[in-house]
Design an enzyme around this catalytic site. Sequence first.
Site, short mmCIF file in Angstrom:
data_model
loop_
_atom_site.label_atom_id
_atom_site.label_comp_id
_atom_site.label_asym_id
_atom_site.label_seq_id
_atom_site.Cartn_x
_atom_site.Cartn_y
_atom_site.Cartn_z
N GLU A 98 -33.32 53.31 59.54
CA GLU A 98 -32.80 52.61 58.37
C GLU A 98 -33.25 51.16 58.35
O GLU A 98 -33.44 50.54 59.39
CB GLU A 98 -31.28 52.68 58.34
CG GLU A 98 -30.79 54.08 58.01
CD GLU A 98 -29.28 54.15 57.79
OE1 GLU A 98 -28.83 55.21 57.36
OE2 GLU A 98 -28.57 53.16 58.04
N CYS A 111 -33.13 43.57 57.42
CA CYS A 111 -32.74 44.01 58.75
C CYS A 111 -33.64 45.19 59.13
O CYS A 111 -33.61 46.23 58.49
CB CYS A 111 -31.27 44.41 58.71
SG CYS A 111 -30.66 45.04 60.27
N CYS A 118 -31.85 54.53 70.46
CA CYS A 118 -31.86 53.47 71.47
C CYS A 118 -31.35 54.05 72.78
O CYS A 118 -30.41 54.84 72.80
CB CYS A 118 -30.99 52.30 71.04
SG CYS A 118 -31.00 50.92 72.24
N CYS A 122 -24.95 51.28 74.49
CA CYS A 122 -23.76 50.44 74.31
C CYS A 122 -22.67 51.31 73.69
O CYS A 122 -22.92 52.07 72.76
CB CYS A 122 -24.07 49.25 73.38
SG CYS A 122 -25.39 48.21 74.02
N CYS A 125 -21.78 51.38 69.77
CA CYS A 125 -22.91 51.39 68.82
C CYS A 125 -23.30 52.81 68.44
O CYS A 125 -23.54 53.64 69.31
CB CYS A 125 -24.10 50.67 69.45
SG CYS A 125 -25.61 50.77 68.47
N CYS A 365 -25.76 46.65 58.92
CA CYS A 365 -26.83 46.22 59.80
C CYS A 365 -26.27 46.12 61.21
O CYS A 365 -25.26 45.48 61.43
CB CYS A 365 -27.30 44.85 59.32
SG CYS A 365 -28.61 44.17 60.29
N1 SAH Z 1 -30.50 46.30 70.12
C1 SAH Z 1 -30.33 45.00 69.61
C2 SAH Z 1 -30.48 44.90 68.10
C3 SAH Z 1 -29.83 46.00 67.28
S1 SAH Z 1 -28.10 46.02 67.22
C4 SAH Z 1 -29.03 44.41 70.07
O1 SAH Z 1 -28.21 45.15 70.61
O2 SAH Z 1 -28.86 43.21 69.91
C5 SAH Z 1 -27.67 44.64 66.18
C6 SAH Z 1 -26.24 44.11 66.39
O3 SAH Z 1 -25.23 45.03 65.93
C7 SAH Z 1 -25.94 43.91 67.87
O4 SAH Z 1 -25.29 42.68 68.05
C8 SAH Z 1 -25.03 45.07 68.17
O5 SAH Z 1 -24.27 44.85 69.31
C9 SAH Z 1 -24.22 45.17 66.90
N2 SAH Z 1 -23.49 46.42 66.78
C10 SAH Z 1 -23.78 47.61 67.32
N3 SAH Z 1 -22.86 48.54 67.00
C11 SAH Z 1 -21.96 47.92 66.23
C12 SAH Z 1 -20.77 48.35 65.57
N4 SAH Z 1 -20.34 49.61 65.66
N5 SAH Z 1 -20.08 47.45 64.86
C13 SAH Z 1 -20.52 46.18 64.75
N6 SAH Z 1 -21.64 45.72 65.32
C14 SAH Z 1 -22.34 46.58 66.07
FE1 SF4 Z 2 -29.20 49.73 71.51
FE2 SF4 Z 2 -27.07 49.67 69.93
FE3 SF4 Z 2 -26.95 48.55 72.33
FE4 SF4 Z 2 -28.44 47.40 70.40
S1 SF4 Z 2 -26.23 47.65 70.38
S2 SF4 Z 2 -29.03 47.77 72.55
S3 SF4 Z 2 -29.17 49.24 69.32
S4 SF4 Z 2 -27.25 50.73 71.90
#
Ligand code: SAH
Ligand code: SF4
Length: 389
Positions: A98, A111, A118, A122, A125, A365
């Site tokens: 996306e 974005c 990934c 995390c 996420c 995003c």
């Molecule tokens: N992998 C990179 C970039 C993609 S994620 C990173 O982790 O920074 C972009 C942002 O969205 C990151 O700060 C991530 O922690 C946040 N994010 C991921 N899942 C989320 C969620 N469920 N609600 C809000 N923010 C989230």
């Molecule tokens: Fe990967 Fe999501 Fe963690 Fe970013 S926040 S590093 S996209 S698992």
Amino acid sequence: MSERANLLDFTLPALTEWLAAHGEKAFRARQLFQWIHQRGVADFDAMTDLAKSLREKLKGIAEVRPPAVLSEHRSADGTVKWLFDVGAGRGSKSNAIETVFIPEDDRGTLCVSSQVGCALDCKFCSTGRQGFNRDLGAGEIIGQLWVANRRLEEMEREGFSSRLEPDEPRVSSLASRSPRPVSNVVMMGMGEPLNNFQPVVDAMSMMLDDLAYGLSRRRVTLSTSGVVPNIRKLAEALPVALAVSLHAPNDEIRSRIMPVNDAYPIEELLQACREYLEVSPRDFITFEYVMLEGVNDAPEQAHELARLLESVPSKVNLIPFNAFPDSGFARTDMARVRRFQQILLDAGYIATVRKTRGDDIDAACGQLAGQVVNRMKKKYVRIQSQPGH
Ligand code: SAH
Ligand code: SF4
């Protein structure tokens, strides 16, 4: 699959080299590069200042092949979301990424995704939940920007406003804005950009190239969960604005929600940030902090965060959590978010709360959905789109 070269894969030096191998001079590469990226043109016949013979030659060996759009959604607030097919075969719908466009008063931010899924897992996420399938190529990354600019320009011609200027006539405001709809890029879509290093750097170098999109380094932001060695590599290769997903005031909490913290704990991460600031186009690091109820959102944790960041010029961006099924986390209520923010402000930090945009089209995003065949867990996982941030 097409045998022809995809010109979106080439930075200007790579295109120059490729054309030289086909007997063409360097200035032809510059012309071609401008047609493709500055003007968004894919049809060689429309590139009128190229010799007819070159155009005919190109038709046989090359094409401009962006990822195929599976769907496009426009939000009432101007946000636009695209789902791109990045499946193994043409027309395959098994892998999707996306891309989201967010218009604001003075800019239009795209974005962009860097990987299909990934691997970093995390816990909060939805991309992480889906697992990892593969890296995107440079052409698939820059292709998101190429398509977005073109589609937004088409929409503008149709009368859909991708620029938020409620009271101003379009003509006067255009002069003060960048000529194309996307003025800023954030590498905050699906994937960890620093785990797909060279294609991400190549794509970002095209974003910065004056003969392509001409974005300044301050207008391109890479967001990372903290892959420390590659923060150092980025400082050498292409220092753009840096955002770091911190999400916790100490290692104990961070390791619980971000497994990457076991490999690169907070002090190492902050040291890399301090070094990065020596070359960064901005004089602060943006720290992202997703507010998870009962996990990292207590007032004492705000104080702990304020102490932690004392040694790094920082800006903190508090992100309301976007829930998804079985995430195991809940969103902190706004009063508590504001209290957390106030503690940071009182400690002298710039602290913002991310606005919710594109809710009606699930355009969050940072936790984008798509549909990924997970290669790591060897199972098919499908996650629904979630409410936006
Ligand atoms: N992998 C990179 C970039 C993609 S994620 C990173 O982790 O920074 C972009 C942002 O969205 C990151 O700060 C991530 O922690 C946040 N994010 C991921 N899942 C989320 C969620 N469920 N609600 C809000 N923010 C989230
Ligand atoms: Fe990967 Fe999501 Fe963690 Fe970013 S926040 S590093 S996209 S698992």
